[in-house]
Design an enzyme around this catalytic site. Structure first.
Site, short mmCIF file in Angstrom:
data_model
loop_
_atom_site.label_atom_id
_atom_site.label_comp_id
_atom_site.label_asym_id
_atom_site.label_seq_id
_atom_site.Cartn_x
_atom_site.Cartn_y
_atom_site.Cartn_z
N HIS A 159 0.83 -1.22 0.00
CA HIS A 159 0.00 0.00 0.00
C HIS A 159 0.86 1.27 0.00
O HIS A 159 0.41 2.31 0.46
CB HIS A 159 -0.95 0.04 1.21
CG HIS A 159 -1.66 -1.25 1.45
ND1 HIS A 159 -2.90 -1.55 0.92
CD2 HIS A 159 -1.29 -2.36 2.15
CE1 HIS A 159 -3.26 -2.76 1.30
NE2 HIS A 159 -2.30 -3.28 2.04
N LYS A 286 16.22 21.83 -10.81
CA LYS A 286 15.61 20.54 -11.12
C LYS A 286 16.51 19.58 -11.90
O LYS A 286 17.25 19.97 -12.78
CB LYS A 286 14.32 20.77 -11.94
CG LYS A 286 13.23 21.46 -11.15
CD LYS A 286 12.48 20.48 -10.27
CE LYS A 286 11.69 19.57 -11.13
NZ LYS A 286 10.32 19.42 -10.79
N GLU A 293 10.25 8.23 -16.83
CA GLU A 293 8.91 8.80 -17.05
C GLU A 293 8.41 8.51 -18.46
O GLU A 293 7.25 8.19 -18.68
CB GLU A 293 8.93 10.32 -16.82
CG GLU A 293 9.07 10.71 -15.37
CD GLU A 293 9.20 12.22 -15.22
OE1 GLU A 293 8.18 12.91 -15.14
OE2 GLU A 293 10.35 12.72 -15.21
#
Ligand code: ARG
Length: 461
Positions: A159, A286, A293
């Site tokens: 989970h 960043k 991705e």
């Protein structure tokens, strides 16, 4: 546009409508099959020569013409014509230009229907072999990384909540198992690709005394197809490939999701080198994991390719229908996307840098050894359900005290159960916890190393 004479033009009394010509043409994408189209034609010509349907001289002229066409295409000197519809008629028409009327004999005893099915099978078989090589490289990369990280402790999740400590090597070996099944599916799918349709002609076979087994041998197929109707219309092997590719991409997408999570600041479990990342045009700080991705994003294309090919086939009566021309673009897309994703992962996996401190620290939070404490109580005779209850109360107390389980004193622990002794601290440590799961399939470093050794011997590496 100049209208080329269509090889099928005999019964037609007017030229094809310009839009229809473009709409029905496939040469813009099926030219990619030229190598296999010519390979199939060479085998067909050789067979026609052997059984005497064409003479040995005619056969040699055809072979010389085909070799020249192959070279022209390789060298980008070939004049592809949309008006000649597809790769098959472009090649054949050039053959006639080069060797004259003899070239017109090549199509004896075959049809574009069995020809295209043969081309796609030859193409896909070669691609699958290349993909299988890539899976071997990726497996080796996973095994190397798992070996380096056999003892590295991290939290295991259910989970997405910290559940129990595991080793990073064990996690990577879970990925390995997924890839192992994928490889088996790919190899199995190859068996059904590797069947020769040529000789089925348009749909019913041919009146010529062809020798299909000769073609089987020359093209390296396992056998000739058993039913001419089925073999010109069957595209199961494409669907199976797309299904296999979809499952593989689904796995790679899951790995990618984990890589993205692990690279994010709140996890900071791994780093990827700059060469696999990109920056932001606005936020100077960043460093984005674009490669995983994109693999995650491209997975949707391959699912789409599977849906396209399944839908393509569902309404088709036997035998060949022009619908089938729509099989190629999704197939090419699935092959290309899978190949690129494998290439990316083969580069990416060895470059993963595990931030072992952060992994370890994360495993110390979240009461990951609660199950170990319950198992400890069970070993001293407490029924598991009672042990579960006792440890639940202990955890609630620890949360209140803002402590981890191994930070509780022996007195605090014995308040929950008399039988707890000093030896409890051994099971509350992360190292003790993973080492105790020491059976086939368990997370103990020794078991991870044994799994790697079995995998290496199966790979022959
Ligand atoms: N371009 C066609 C395809 O990809 C080749 C077969 C055409 N056959 C036909 N009878 N029109 O399926």
């Amino acid at each position: 546009m100049t209208q080329d004479h269509k090889p099928w033009g005999g019964r037609f009394s007017e030229a094809t409508d310009a839009f229809v010509e473009t709409f029905t043409a496939s040469v813009s994408f099926d030219r990619r099959l030229y190598h296999y189209d010519i390979q199939g034609s060479i085998a067909h010509a050789n067979m026609l020569g052997t059984v005497g349907i064409i003479t040995a001289d005619e056969c040699s002229s055809i072979l010389a013409g085909l070799a020249q066409i192959h070279k022209e295409i390789d060298d980008d000197q070939f004049n592809w014509r949309l008006s000649l519809e597809d790769v098959h008629m472009n090649v054949e028409s050039r053959l006639v230009e080069l060797v004259g009327d003899i070239g017109k004999k090549l199509h004896t005893g075959r049809s574009r229907n069995d020809q295209v099915a043969t081309d796609i099978r030859l193409f896909l078989r070669a691609e699958v072999d290349e993909l299988l090589n890539q899976t071997t490289a990726l497996k080796e990369a996973l095994l190397d990384l798992a070996e380096q990280n056999a003892e590295v402790i991290m939290p295991g999740f259910t989970h997405l909540q910290a559940a129990q400590p595991i080793t990073f090597g064990h996690h990577l070996m879970a990925w390995f198992e997924m890839l192992k099944r994928d490889t088996e599916r790919l190899a199995d799918c190859r068996k059904r690709i590797n069947v020769l349709p040529l000789g089925s002609a348009a749909l019913a076979g041919t009146t010529f005394p062809i020798d299909r087994n000769q073609v089987v041998k020359e093209l390296g197929f396992a056998n000739a197809s058993e039913n001419s109707l089925d073999s010109v219309s069957d595209r199961d092997f494409i669907i199976e490939f797309c299904a296999t590719a979809s499952i593989m991409m689904m796995h790679f997408s899951r790995w990618s999701e984990e890589l993205v999570l692990w690279m994010s600041e709140p996890f900071a479990f791994i780093d990827l080198p700059d060469r696999f990342c990109t920056g932001s045009s606005i936020m100077p700080q960043k460093k984005n994991p674009d490669v995983p991705e994109l693999i995650r994003g491209k997975t949707g294309r391959v699912f789409g390719d599977l849906t396209s090919t399944l839908t393509l086939m569902k309404g088709q009566p036997l035998a060949y229908n022009k619908d089938n021309q729509e099989d190629k673009e999704p197939l090419f897309d699935a092959v290309d996307t899978l190949r690129d994703s494998l290439t990316a992962l083969i580069g990416l996996i060895p470059a993963i840098e595990a931030n072992t401190k952060n992994m370890y620290n994360a495993a110390t939070r979240g009461f990951a050894t609660a199950t170990d404490l319950a198992d400890y109580l069970v070993r001293s005779g407490v029924p598991f359900r009672d042990a579960h209850e006792i440890v639940g109360r202990t955890v609630a107390y620890a949360i209140e005290q803002n402590k981890q389980l191994d930070e509780l004193s022996l007195e605090e622990l014995t308040a929950f159960h008399q039988g707890i002794g000093e030896d409890v601290f051994a099971v509350l440590t992360l190292d003790g916890s993973v080492a105790a799961r020491n059976h086939i399939g368990g997370t103990a470093p020794d078991q991870v190393r044994a799994a790697i050794a079995r995998a290496r011997s199966a790979l022959g590496s």
